[in-house]
Design an enzyme around this catalytic site. Structure first.
Site, PDB file in Angstrom:
ATOM      1  N   TRP A 130       0.871  -1.188   0.000  1.00 55.77           N
ATOM      2  CA  TRP A 130       0.000   0.000   0.000  1.00 55.77           C
ATOM      3  C   TRP A 130       0.904   1.232   0.000  1.00 55.77           C
ATOM      4  O   TRP A 130       1.823   1.323   0.822  1.00 55.77           O
ATOM      5  CB  TRP A 130      -0.864  -0.058   1.272  1.00 55.77           C
ATOM      6  CG  TRP A 130      -1.847   1.033   1.456  1.00 55.77           C
ATOM      7  CD1 TRP A 130      -2.747   1.492   0.541  1.00 55.77           C
ATOM      8  CD2 TRP A 130      -2.065   1.793   2.659  1.00 55.77           C
ATOM      9  NE1 TRP A 130      -3.506   2.482   1.104  1.00 55.77           N
ATOM     10  CE2 TRP A 130      -3.106   2.693   2.396  1.00 55.77           C
ATOM     11  CE3 TRP A 130      -1.476   1.793   3.924  1.00 55.77           C
ATOM     12  CZ2 TRP A 130      -3.576   3.593   3.344  1.00 55.77           C
ATOM     13  CZ3 TRP A 130      -1.944   2.677   4.871  1.00 55.77           C
ATOM     14  CH2 TRP A 130      -2.986   3.560   4.586  1.00 55.77           C
ATOM     15  N   ASP A 211      -0.071  -5.309   9.561  1.00 56.15           N
ATOM     16  CA  ASP A 211      -1.120  -4.333   9.261  1.00 56.15           C
ATOM     17  C   ASP A 211      -2.358  -5.107   8.818  1.00 56.15           C
ATOM     18  O   ASP A 211      -2.377  -5.678   7.723  1.00 56.15           O
ATOM     19  CB  ASP A 211      -0.653  -3.371   8.158  1.00 56.15           C
ATOM     20  CG  ASP A 211      -1.717  -2.318   7.861  1.00 56.15           C
ATOM     21  OD1 ASP A 211      -2.689  -2.213   8.642  1.00 56.15           O
ATOM     22  OD2 ASP A 211      -1.575  -1.591   6.857  1.00 56.15           O
ATOM     23  N   LYS A 246     -13.131  -0.738   6.969  1.00 52.21           N
ATOM     24  CA  LYS A 246     -13.842  -1.547   5.973  1.00 52.21           C
ATOM     25  C   LYS A 246     -14.768  -2.572   6.642  1.00 52.21           C
ATOM     26  O   LYS A 246     -15.879  -2.771   6.197  1.00 52.21           O
ATOM     27  CB  LYS A 246     -12.869  -2.318   5.074  1.00 52.21           C
ATOM     28  CG  LYS A 246     -11.472  -1.762   4.984  1.00 52.21           C
ATOM     29  CD  LYS A 246     -11.274  -0.757   3.923  1.00 52.21           C
ATOM     30  CE  LYS A 246      -9.911  -0.121   4.065  1.00 52.21           C
ATOM     31  NZ  LYS A 246      -9.567   0.819   3.086  1.00 52.21           N
TER      32      LYS A 246
END
Ligand code: LMR
Length: 396
Positions: A130, A211, A246
């Site tokens: 990311w 993460d 999310k």
């Protein structure tokens, strides 16, 4: 005074979303940012979380004072069980934790803490990762390097390359790992591969920083934490960032947590203090609303069950969209192997398309993917999947 300040080039993900919003074409398809879109192309609210909002309207605290620096105490207890599951007994007594501003806030607090106490340690992230991993750690003054992960030739994991790179890292190097639903590739390690990574981390005395922003989007809430459990079993200290953006659809509330698994209860107490200090010197204390919602859902068996069912439906819809896209591409372009899109997991897929192909998809077909070739699978639905498959087939 400010004339020497450089212009911001813009964030690769957010800038593209802005471009998409301005695109007047009716049949445009948004496969950019990591939002879970439903079949109607909307970012849905969970009904379980909606019920928590109704409860919250009548049950907010009488005095709206600051939360503690490390967040809402009940929330911290509820969310750690979700992150560590049945590995809790292995870590609970040596765990420091703080509520955070989403997953990014957890990464930032962790990065600041590590920079302070491991000033010479550098970070290694997967190639690719990311984009914001690079920026957050660089912003904290940590030098960022990459380890091999994705092989563009095979469109698969380069596991031997990954192990070889990790095996050469100096002691106390920080290694960023995605325990599930790798962003951007959607390529995850098997449990056997995770065990090998954990062994290397332990042997070389590295500092793993997980993460986890998509727990439950891969194979299930429990299944997606296998890497964390293996690390917990190893006894090696590590960090974990957790996000509820999310998986509770609470993007704008900024709800997350940071955990530091220490070597002993005594060090965990010291780290707990340093987490508070890091929060205090960044933003003082976290906001409360999102954390109260998550805590309310997790504190009720009925709401937790409802939330789990909703999460499962999301996972299954994304899985079905992958399968359908691959089937349609198989009909349109039997000469090209797209099966890798179906074996990737979670919210993202790495198409392997070149920047030129991505540009053609956007300019000629109104199909928006990140320039790296990442597609947000949740942006697909039964109304746009044919057009997307046709566009993919045309640019190959
Ligand atoms: C993404 O990767 O698209 C999401 O995590 C959103 C973001 O913050 O970049």
């Amino acid at each position: 005074m400010f004339e020497h300040v450089d212009a911001y080039a813009g964030d690769p993900i957010f800038s593209l979303v802005e471009q998409f919003m301005k695109d007047p074409r009716e049949n445009k398809v948004n496969l950019t940012i990591g939002f879970y879109f439903d079949e109607d192309g909307k970012v849905p609210n969970f009904s379980s979380v909606d019920k928590a909002k109704v409860w919250a309207a009548d049950n907010l605290p009488a005095s709206p004072v600051y939360l503690p620096m490390d967040g809402l105490p009940d929330y911290r207890v509820a969310v750690k069980s979700l992150a560590f599951g049945d590995a809790m007994p292995l870590v609970d007594s040596r765990l420091a934790s703080t509520q955070s501003l989403g997953g990014s806030g957890a990464l930032k607090v962790g990065a600041d803490l590590l920079k302070r106490y491991f000033p010479d340690s550098e970070l290694w992230v997967s190639d690719p990762t990311w984009e914001n991993h690079h920026s957050i750690f660089k912003g904290a003054g940590v030098k960022v390097n990459t380890y091999r992960y994705y092989n563009p030739q095979t469109k698969m994991l380069d596991f031997s390359g990954m192990l070889e790179d990790l095996n050469q890292l100096p002691e106390r190097a920080i290694v960023l790992l995605h325990p599930c639903c790798h962003n951007p590739t959607g390529i995850d390690l098997t449990n056997e591969q995770w065990q090998q990574v954990v062994d290397v981390v332990k042997q070389r005395n590295l500092l793993a920083f997980f993460d986890m922003a998509y727990q439950g989007f891969g194979f299930g809430l429990n299944e997606d934490t296998q890497a964390i459990k293996l690390m917990a079993e190893s006894g090696q200290p590590f960090l974990l960032a957790q996000s509820f953006s999310k998986i509770f659809s609470l993007y704008s509330e900024r709800v997350g947590a940071l955990y530091v698994v220490c070597e002993s209860p005594e060090t965990a107490e010291t780290i707990q203090g340093q987490l508070k200090f890091t929060v205090r010197t960044n933003y003082s204390t976290p906001p409360s609303f999102g954390a109260r919602l998550v805590n309310h859902v997790l504190a009720s068996d009925a709401l937790t069950d409802e939330w789990k069912t909703e999460l499962e439906a999301m996972r299954e819809r994304m899985h079905t969209m992958r399968q359908q896209l691959v089937a349609k591409l198989g009909e349109l372009r039997p000469d090209v192997d797209f099966s890798y899109l179906a074996t990737q997991v979670g919210m993202f897929s790495y198409t392997g398309f070149s920047p030129e192909q991505i540009k053609r998809l956007k300019d000629e077909f109104g199909v928006y993917l990140i320039a790296s070739g990442r597609m947000c699978v949740a942006g697909l639905n039964t109304r746009n999947i044919d057009a997307t498959a046709k566009a993919f087939a045309a640019v190959c």
